[in-house]
Design a protein around this motif. Structure first.
Motif, short mmCIF file in Angstrom:
data_model
loop_
_atom_site.label_atom_id
_atom_site.label_comp_id
_atom_site.label_asym_id
_atom_site.label_seq_id
_atom_site.Cartn_x
_atom_site.Cartn_y
_atom_site.Cartn_z
N UNK A 147 0.83 -1.20 0.00
CA UNK A 147 0.00 0.00 0.00
C UNK A 147 0.87 1.26 0.00
N UNK A 148 1.95 1.24 0.74
CA UNK A 148 2.86 2.39 0.79
C UNK A 148 3.54 2.64 -0.56
N UNK A 149 3.85 1.59 -1.28
CA UNK A 149 4.52 1.72 -2.57
C UNK A 149 3.60 2.39 -3.59
N UNK A 150 2.33 2.02 -3.57
CA UNK A 150 1.38 2.53 -4.56
C UNK A 150 0.43 3.59 -3.99
N UNK A 151 0.80 4.20 -2.86
CA UNK A 151 -0.07 5.17 -2.19
C UNK A 151 -0.41 6.35 -3.12
N UNK A 152 0.58 6.92 -3.78
CA UNK A 152 0.35 8.07 -4.66
C UNK A 152 -0.56 7.69 -5.83
N UNK A 153 -0.28 6.54 -6.43
CA UNK A 153 -1.12 6.10 -7.56
C UNK A 153 -2.56 5.84 -7.12
N UNK A 154 -2.74 5.25 -5.94
CA UNK A 154 -4.09 4.99 -5.45
C UNK A 154 -4.84 6.29 -5.17
N UNK A 155 -4.19 7.23 -4.55
CA UNK A 155 -4.82 8.53 -4.27
C UNK A 155 -5.20 9.23 -5.58
#
Length: 176
Positions: free
Chosen positions: A3-11
């Motif tokens: 989740x931390x790795x893809x946090x920006x993409x998810x947001x």
């Protein structure tokens, strides 16, 4: 950790989806207002709203691919391949696309409505009839003798048309 790795993409994805939902709702509202103001029936309004939704979904998928880090070269390769196949397939059915496009144009700028009696000035087959329905591919025209004529949308935009009588369908009764 994932989740931390893809946090920006998810947001960013959530933001884009929210923007998509808002744009879709506003555009559907505008289409409905234009349709009701123009006296267009509900089925045609729903059809144009579906076209809008499909177009926005394709745009959303393209934006989402960029957010998730897909390379522009890869997207262009996929789209060029897909459009080449679609282009070849659609060349065989260009008249169908022409009628759909004409139906969309008619939604926004066709001066005649269901119930109007019109005359189509066609050299080979002149028609004087009441517009019974305007569909995605053709108009349904009811002749004075009660026969139903379907007339392609792309042809109606190419021919001269005269309004004979507004709301003439009341004079002939219900043909359904």
């Amino acid at each position: 950790m994932l989740l931390e790795v893809y946090k920006t993409q998810l947001i960013n994805s959530v933001i884009i989806i929210v923007i998509f939902i808002i744009i879709r709702a506003l555009a559907r509202l505008a289409i409905r207002k234009i349709g009701h103001k123009s006296g267009v029936n509900e089925a045609r309004i729903a059809l144009i709203c579906r076209y809008l939704t499909v177009s926005l979904v394709f745009l959303l998928l393209l934006i989402e691919a960029f957010i998730l880090g897909v390379d522009g070269k890869d997207i262009s390769l996929v789209f060029s391949s897909v459009f080449a196949v679609i282009g070849i397939a659609l060349f065989a059915i260009w008249s169908i696309l022409s009628n759909i496009t004409s139906g969309i144009i008619m939604f926004f700028s066709f001066p005649y409505k269901v119930g109007d009696k019109i005359q189509i000035h066609d050299k080979d087959y002149p028609i004087e009839a009441v517009i019974e329905d305007i569909r995605a591919f053709q108009l349904h025209l009811r002749l004075d003798d009660g026969n139903l004529v379907t007339y392609p949308n792309n042809l109606i935009l190419q021919k001269a048309v005269t309004l004979i009588q507004k709301d003439a369908i009341e004079d002939f009764g219900d043909f359904h």
